[in-house]
Design a protein around this motif. Sequence first.
Motif, PDB file in Angstrom:
ATOM      1  N   UNK A 165       0.839  -1.205   0.000  1.00 29.88           N
ATOM      2  CA  UNK A 165       0.000   0.000   0.000  1.00 29.88           C
ATOM      3  C   UNK A 165       0.875   1.257   0.000  1.00 29.88           C
ATOM      4  N   UNK A 166       1.993   1.195   0.690  1.00 32.23           N
ATOM      5  CA  UNK A 166       2.930   2.322   0.698  1.00 32.23           C
ATOM      6  C   UNK A 166       3.508   2.550  -0.695  1.00 32.23           C
ATOM      7  N   UNK A 167       3.826   1.452  -1.400  1.00 33.57           N
ATOM      8  CA  UNK A 167       4.334   1.576  -2.769  1.00 33.57           C
ATOM      9  C   UNK A 167       3.315   2.266  -3.670  1.00 33.57           C
ATOM     10  N   UNK A 168       2.039   1.881  -3.536  1.00 35.06           N
ATOM     11  CA  UNK A 168       0.979   2.507  -4.339  1.00 35.06           C
ATOM     12  C   UNK A 168       0.944   4.013  -4.093  1.00 35.06           C
ATOM     13  N   UNK A 169       1.007   4.403  -2.821  1.00 37.59           N
ATOM     14  CA  UNK A 169       0.977   5.816  -2.467  1.00 37.59           C
ATOM     15  C   UNK A 169       2.166   6.564  -3.055  1.00 37.59           C
ATOM     16  N   UNK A 170       3.352   5.995  -2.906  1.00 44.09           N
ATOM     17  CA  UNK A 170       4.576   6.661  -3.374  1.00 44.09           C
ATOM     18  C   UNK A 170       4.581   6.789  -4.900  1.00 44.09           C
ATOM     19  N   UNK A 171       4.212   5.727  -5.596  1.00 42.61           N
ATOM     20  CA  UNK A 171       4.222   5.747  -7.063  1.00 42.61           C
ATOM     21  C   UNK A 171       3.179   6.707  -7.611  1.00 42.61           C
ATOM     22  N   UNK A 172       1.965   6.660  -7.074  1.00 40.99           N
ATOM     23  CA  UNK A 172       0.910   7.533  -7.596  1.00 40.99           C
ATOM     24  C   UNK A 172       1.174   9.001  -7.263  1.00 40.99           C
ATOM     25  N   UNK A 173       1.793   9.257  -6.114  1.00 42.13           N
ATOM     26  CA  UNK A 173       2.183  10.636  -5.789  1.00 42.13           C
ATOM     27  C   UNK A 173       3.219  11.150  -6.779  1.00 42.13           C
ATOM     28  N   UNK A 174       4.195  10.316  -7.096  1.00 42.11           N
ATOM     29  CA  UNK A 174       5.245  10.711  -8.045  1.00 42.11           C
ATOM     30  C   UNK A 174       4.681  10.899  -9.444  1.00 42.11           C
ATOM     31  N   UNK A 175       3.682  10.083  -9.795  1.00 38.52           N
ATOM     32  CA  UNK A 175       3.110  10.144 -11.144  1.00 38.52           C
ATOM     33  C   UNK A 175       2.328  11.424 -11.391  1.00 38.52           C
ATOM     34  N   UNK A 176       1.751  12.009 -10.329  1.00 41.54           N
ATOM     35  CA  UNK A 176       0.961  13.233 -10.504  1.00 41.54           C
ATOM     36  C   UNK A 176       1.758  14.490 -10.164  1.00 41.54           C
ATOM     37  N   UNK A 177       2.958  14.295  -9.602  1.00 41.26           N
ATOM     38  CA  UNK A 177       3.788  15.455  -9.248  1.00 41.26           C
ATOM     39  C   UNK A 177       4.433  16.038 -10.498  1.00 41.26           C
ATOM     40  N   UNK A 178       4.662  17.336 -10.461  1.00 36.55           N
ATOM     41  CA  UNK A 178       5.259  18.012 -11.617  1.00 36.55           C
ATOM     42  C   UNK A 178       6.771  18.135 -11.494  1.00 36.55           C
ATOM     43  N   UNK A 179       7.313  17.595 -10.409  1.00 38.43           N
ATOM     44  CA  UNK A 179       8.740  17.788 -10.132  1.00 38.43           C
ATOM     45  C   UNK A 179       9.645  16.860 -10.928  1.00 38.43           C
ATOM     46  N   UNK A 180       9.117  15.779 -11.471  1.00 32.67           N
ATOM     47  CA  UNK A 180       9.952  14.830 -12.197  1.00 32.67           C
ATOM     48  C   UNK A 180       9.209  14.220 -13.380  1.00 32.67           C
ATOM     49  N   UNK A 181       9.968  13.811 -14.374  1.00 30.72           N
ATOM     50  CA  UNK A 181       9.398  13.157 -15.553  1.00 30.72           C
ATOM     51  C   UNK A 181       9.563  11.643 -15.481  1.00 30.72           C
ATOM     52  N   UNK A 182      10.278  11.168 -14.465  1.00 29.62           N
ATOM     53  CA  UNK A 182      10.580   9.748 -14.380  1.00 29.62           C
ATOM     54  C   UNK A 182      10.330   9.208 -12.966  1.00 29.62           C
ATOM     55  N   UNK A 183      10.066   7.901 -12.904  1.00 29.61           N
ATOM     56  CA  UNK A 183       9.972   7.179 -11.632  1.00 29.61           C
ATOM     57  C   UNK A 183      11.058   6.117 -11.636  1.00 29.61           C
TER      58      UNK A 183
END
Length: 321
Positions: free
Chosen positions: A258-276
């Motif tokens: 569940x933590x992975x889901x939160x971290x990945x989805x937060x990164x996916x909608x953030x404008x700070x990076x183009x990559x995960x």
Amino acid sequence: ENIGYIIPTPVIKHFLNDIEQSGKYLGFCSLGIHWQTIENKGMISALKLPKAAAAAVADSSSSSLPSKSRRGDDSSGRSNGILIRKVEPLTDTAKVLKSGDVLLKFDDHNIASDGTVVFRGGERVLFNYLVTSKYVGDSAEVTFVRSGKMKKAHIKLGRPKSLVRTHMFDRLPSYYIYGGLVFTALSYPYLENEFGKKWDKKAPIKLCDYAFFGIPKKESEQVVILNQVLISDVNIGYESFTNIKVLKVDDTEILNLSHLVTVVTEAAVAASSKFITVHLEQDHLIIIDINQAKEKHDEILRQNNIPSDISDDLKKHVQTG
């Protein structure tokens, strides 16, 4: 199929008493320690055991025939004890005992150097019998030696805490798919489904190690693994990464699925990076282009006939921005 099962009476009594006392079945207790025998004279000296305990062990190691002192008989008044190798950090025991302590007694029962206690007459059983005879929440008095000094303390017993689930009754597996990467939590049912009933001989050694010897260091900790890669342009070059543990996503250590889901989805909608960036064991690295992952998302699910990229139980952890 002419199959029969025999359940010991103490197990049935424990089950019924547990239901009567707590209104539900909580299971058997665990002391939360890993131990080894103390039968070497050099070890006895190094551990600075009190003379009575040391004498009992010395007597037992000098005789090849069973005797009262060799068996650690309670009537001798001497307690040999066992060496604690490791204490599980999420147990109440960790507040009292630590690696290197010598456990001499559990309640009023002397523990012999082989980890046994007197059971009936001259019979002996492992002292774990005394632990599992109690109920979750019960207290036990332990007598132990630390740096040559005898100590006593009370410990609240709890349920065993496993890093890898052994059973998953009445629940569907949890999973999450991002950029064609399929993530799930390691469990015994998963290992059996993936590698067959003899998974302990076929699964990667590292996964077997987690299953048999893994100890959680944090509450709700899981072994999150990359199960497989659903081939797509977004993940070309990563298809050989299967059944390997996920360590971090970007700079965040992953606690559970569940933590992975939160971290990945937060990164996916953030404008700070183009990559995960996904860090795996064995220093493997996966870098996913966020925009490309969005473009290929529906295509990956459609090609593999997968109705959803996430199991229902994890949907509440998705961050939408």
